[in-house]
Enzyme design. Structure first.
Site, PDB file in Angstrom:
ATOM      1  N   ARG A 137       3.291   7.671  -0.316  1.00 55.06           N
ATOM      2  CA  ARG A 137       4.323   8.706  -0.443  1.00 55.06           C
ATOM      3  C   ARG A 137       5.398   8.366  -1.476  1.00 55.06           C
ATOM      4  O   ARG A 137       5.789   9.219  -2.266  1.00 55.06           O
ATOM      5  CB  ARG A 137       4.985   8.886   0.922  1.00 55.06           C
ATOM      6  CG  ARG A 137       5.961  10.014   1.009  1.00 55.06           C
ATOM      7  CD  ARG A 137       6.732   9.956   2.328  1.00 55.06           C
ATOM      8  NE  ARG A 137       5.937   9.679   3.476  1.00 55.06           N
ATOM      9  CZ  ARG A 137       5.394  10.612   4.290  1.00 55.06           C
ATOM     10  NH1 ARG A 137       5.614  11.884   4.053  1.00 55.06           N
ATOM     11  NH2 ARG A 137       4.672  10.250   5.324  1.00 55.06           N
ATOM     12  N   CYS A 181      -3.332  33.427   9.190  1.00 56.81           N
ATOM     13  CA  CYS A 181      -3.214  34.018  10.522  1.00 56.81           C
ATOM     14  C   CYS A 181      -2.922  32.955  11.570  1.00 56.81           C
ATOM     15  O   CYS A 181      -3.771  32.646  12.424  1.00 56.81           O
ATOM     16  CB  CYS A 181      -4.496  34.768  10.855  1.00 56.81           C
ATOM     17  SG  CYS A 181      -4.844  35.963   9.575  1.00 56.81           S
ATOM     18  N   TYR A 193       3.829  18.678  11.132  1.00 58.41           N
ATOM     19  CA  TYR A 193       4.879  17.671  11.409  1.00 58.41           C
ATOM     20  C   TYR A 193       6.275  18.282  11.411  1.00 58.41           C
ATOM     21  O   TYR A 193       7.267  17.520  11.373  1.00 58.41           O
ATOM     22  CB  TYR A 193       4.889  16.560  10.353  1.00 58.41           C
ATOM     23  CG  TYR A 193       3.562  15.979   9.965  1.00 58.41           C
ATOM     24  CD1 TYR A 193       2.711  15.410  10.904  1.00 58.41           C
ATOM     25  CD2 TYR A 193       3.166  15.968   8.629  1.00 58.41           C
ATOM     26  CE1 TYR A 193       1.500  14.848  10.517  1.00 58.41           C
ATOM     27  CE2 TYR A 193       1.961  15.405   8.235  1.00 58.41           C
ATOM     28  CZ  TYR A 193       1.135  14.850   9.186  1.00 58.41           C
ATOM     29  OH  TYR A 193      -0.050  14.304   8.804  1.00 58.41           O
ATOM     30  N   GLU A 241       0.835  -1.215   0.000  1.00 65.07           N
ATOM     31  CA  GLU A 241       0.000   0.000   0.000  1.00 65.07           C
ATOM     32  C   GLU A 241       0.864   1.257   0.000  1.00 65.07           C
ATOM     33  O   GLU A 241       0.754   2.101   0.894  1.00 65.07           O
ATOM     34  CB  GLU A 241      -0.888   0.018   1.259  1.00 65.07           C
ATOM     35  CG  GLU A 241      -1.821  -1.169   1.408  1.00 65.07           C
ATOM     36  CD  GLU A 241      -2.568  -1.158   2.750  1.00 65.07           C
ATOM     37  OE1 GLU A 241      -2.256  -0.332   3.630  1.00 65.07           O
ATOM     38  OE2 GLU A 241      -3.471  -1.996   2.913  1.00 65.07           O
TER      39      GLU A 241
HETATM   40  N1  LLP Z   1      -1.592   2.011   4.445  1.00 62.45           N
HETATM   41  C1  LLP Z   1      -2.079   2.464   5.605  1.00 62.45           C
HETATM   42  C2  LLP Z   1      -2.936   1.596   6.419  1.00 62.45           C
HETATM   43  C3  LLP Z   1      -1.749   3.758   6.048  1.00 62.45           C
HETATM   44  O1  LLP Z   1      -2.223   4.210   7.208  1.00 62.45           O
HETATM   45  C4  LLP Z   1      -0.905   4.572   5.251  1.00 62.45           C
HETATM   46  C5  LLP Z   1      -0.557   5.923   5.664  1.00 62.45           C
HETATM   47  C6  LLP Z   1      -0.431   4.044   4.027  1.00 62.45           C
HETATM   48  C7  LLP Z   1      -0.786   2.759   3.667  1.00 62.45           C
HETATM   49  C8  LLP Z   1       0.471   4.821   3.111  1.00 62.45           C
HETATM   50  O2  LLP Z   1       1.675   5.118   3.734  1.00 62.45           O
HETATM   51  P1  LLP Z   1       2.885   5.767   2.910  1.00 62.45           P
HETATM   52  O3  LLP Z   1       3.378   4.748   1.918  1.00 62.45           O
HETATM   53  O4  LLP Z   1       2.363   6.973   2.211  1.00 62.45           O
HETATM   54  O5  LLP Z   1       3.882   6.085   3.950  1.00 62.45           O
HETATM   55  N2  LLP Z   1       0.047  12.763   6.465  1.00 62.45           N
HETATM   56  C9  LLP Z   1       1.318  12.185   6.859  1.00 62.45           C
HETATM   57  C10 LLP Z   1       1.403  10.725   6.523  1.00 62.45           C
HETATM   58  C11 LLP Z   1       0.317   9.918   7.159  1.00 62.45           C
HETATM   59  C12 LLP Z   1       0.330   8.480   6.710  1.00 62.45           C
HETATM   60  C13 LLP Z   1      -0.897   7.802   7.163  1.00 62.45           C
HETATM   61  N3  LLP Z   1      -1.006   6.450   6.717  1.00 62.45           N
HETATM   62  C14 LLP Z   1       2.435  12.977   6.203  1.00 62.45           C
HETATM   63  O6  LLP Z   1       2.157  13.928   5.488  1.00 62.45           O
HETATM   64  O7  LLP Z   1       3.616  12.678   6.420  1.00 62.45           O
END
Ligand code: LLP
Length: 419
Positions: A279, A344, A319, A276
């Site tokens: 990013r 703001c 973050y 999954e």
């Molecule tokens: N699968 C599940 C169950 C997740 O909770 C997430 C991300 C992903 C896949 C995808 O993860 P990735 O490959 O993108 O790391 N808003 C935060 C990141 C939050 C991620 C939440 N879950 C940021 O901007 O760094």
């Protein structure tokens, strides 16, 4: 690999000048490079192909919800990882086949589960026994047999920012790994749920493989124990999490390093591996383009105030995330500026003491590596519209989402009859 580069002193996305796009599209706007997106998907899936016999990449739509992005990835074989009713509708409408959609999330509503049951998606990742009971009831009413996985919480420290940890036992996600086995036993007895898989998401923006290795060891143990109990799983969903370099000092592990760990820990269990990633696929493919509104000099600092704000890109505010900031017009003469948005809030800061050319109002800058969790985390704070999104492919570009209009924003409001 990056498709954003200077040509004759001006920043380009592939073969298109950012200045040219900004002549017709109001700033701020996101620009995505199709070439980089495809490259990221190719590197990820290629590395998996080299190491695994059976796998499926389900793009985590939460990282970038634009249907054009979903379509490109889907055309390259990706499915979707979704976490809400809206994301399910979005993925389906972007043409992702239902049998390539997996549904995660700690608070799936009855409506969302019912829709997933009706559409017959690949797998629903259960995050609690309570959810399993509700889903069984929905499936029974619909007369369907539903493929499920249990999301286990591996209780592993992923060494990421505390606001994005998911895989520790104190986090709200998944079922404690020690409790997985008895839950599978109960699922085996349920009439309408078929336990086909296990799911584990370690965290996000992981830069080294160690936390993955620990979590996958735990997962493998559970898969083997279940086999001994007579539960033969077909899929292992390893979640997302592979990190990217936001600054030059970041040294993320490569897709191949990551796949080597997946293959070593889980490759021999005879299961399809579901990924999954969010990013990794989208972050490097996007930049946020913004115009300088004002250059403000104070006794303490020089500020560049942009027309993009934390409503367009919230990662630095919540973050302390780092994003590279570049002027679209290249110049060797540079000064240090704090780059801020117009909102703001004192946290509406994109970067402190960043070296930039001596900026003037109306000049353009880009915030780099913002293709993931940029636009998708946008809001209307300060009553600002969702910004436009542009896709570049070689020498052409297209608006893949137009900027929200003030009329659209105002049209949702309703008067209270007593006012
Ligand atoms: N699968 C599940 C169950 C997740 O909770 C997430 C991300 C992903 C896949 C995808 O993860 P990735 O490959 O993108 O790391 N808003 C935060 C990141 C939050 C991620 C939440 N879950 C940021 O901007 O760094």
């Amino acid at each position: 690999m990056t498709s954003f580069h200077y040509q004759n002193g001006s920043l380009y996305a592939e073969g298109v000048s950012i200045e040219e796009i900004a002549r017709t599209v109001p700033t701020p706007f996101y620009v995505y490079s199709e070439q980089t997106l495809r490259f990221q998907m190719q590197s990820f899936a290629g590395a998996a192909q080299n190491r695994l016999t059976s796998f499926l990449v389900c793009f985590a739509v939460k990282s970038n919800a634009n249907p054009a992005i979903i379509k490109i990835l889907s055309s390259m074989g990706a499915g979707a990882d979704i976490v809400s009713e809206g994301e399910l509708l979005l993925a389906l409408s972007a043409g992702v086949p239902a049998d390539r959609i997996v549904f995660s999330g700690v608070g799936k509503t009855r409506e969302a589960l019912a829709l997933a049951v009706e559409r017959g998606i690949k797998q629903i990742n259960l995050e609690s026994e309570e959810e399993a009971i509700l889903l069984n009831e929905i499936a029974r009413q619909a007369g369907r047999q539903i493929r499920v996985a249990v999301r286990v919480n591996p209780d592993v420290d992923a060494h990421t920012h505390h606001k994005i940890t998911t895989g520790k036992k104190e986090n709200k996600f998944g079922v404690a790994w020690q409790e997985a086995r008895p839950l599978y036993q109960r699922l085996m007895k349920s009439e309408n749920l078929i336990p086909v898989g296990i799911d584990v998401h370690v965290g996000s923006q992981l830069l080294d493989t160690e936390p993955f290795a620990q979590a996958f060891d735990r997962t493998a143990e559970i898969v083997k124990a279940l086999k001994a109990d007579g539960v033969e799983l077909k899929t292992i969903d390893v979640g997302g999490g592979l990190g990217v370099a936001y600054q030059e000092t970041d040294r993320p592990c490569s897709p191949d390093d990551y796949m080597a760990v997946v293959a070593e820990k889980l490759g021999g269990l005879g299961c399809e591996i579901v990924f999954e990633p969010g990013r990794f696929l989208t972050a490097p493919a996007g930049v946020l383009v913004s115009r300088v509104v004002r250059v403000k000099h104070t006794a303490a600092k020089d500020f560049v105030v942009l027309d993009a704000g934390m409503n367009d890109l919230i990662r630095p505010a919540i973050y302390d995330a780092y994003h590279g900031i570049k002027a679209v017009r290249e110049s060797s003469e540079q000064r240090l500026f704090d780059v801020v948005g117009p909102i703001c809030e004192s946290s509406d800061v994109f970067g402190k003491e960043r070296a930039l050319p001596i900026m003037q109002p109306d000049e353009l800058v880009v915030l780099e590596t913002t293709g993931a969790y940029g636009s998708s985390m946008g809001s209307n704070y300060n009553f600002r519209p969702f910004c436009a999104e542009i896709l570049v492919n070689k020498n052409r570009f297209a608006m893949i989402r137009q900027r929200q209009t003030f009329e659209e924003m105002l049209s949702l409001n309703r008067p209270a009859p007593w006012l």
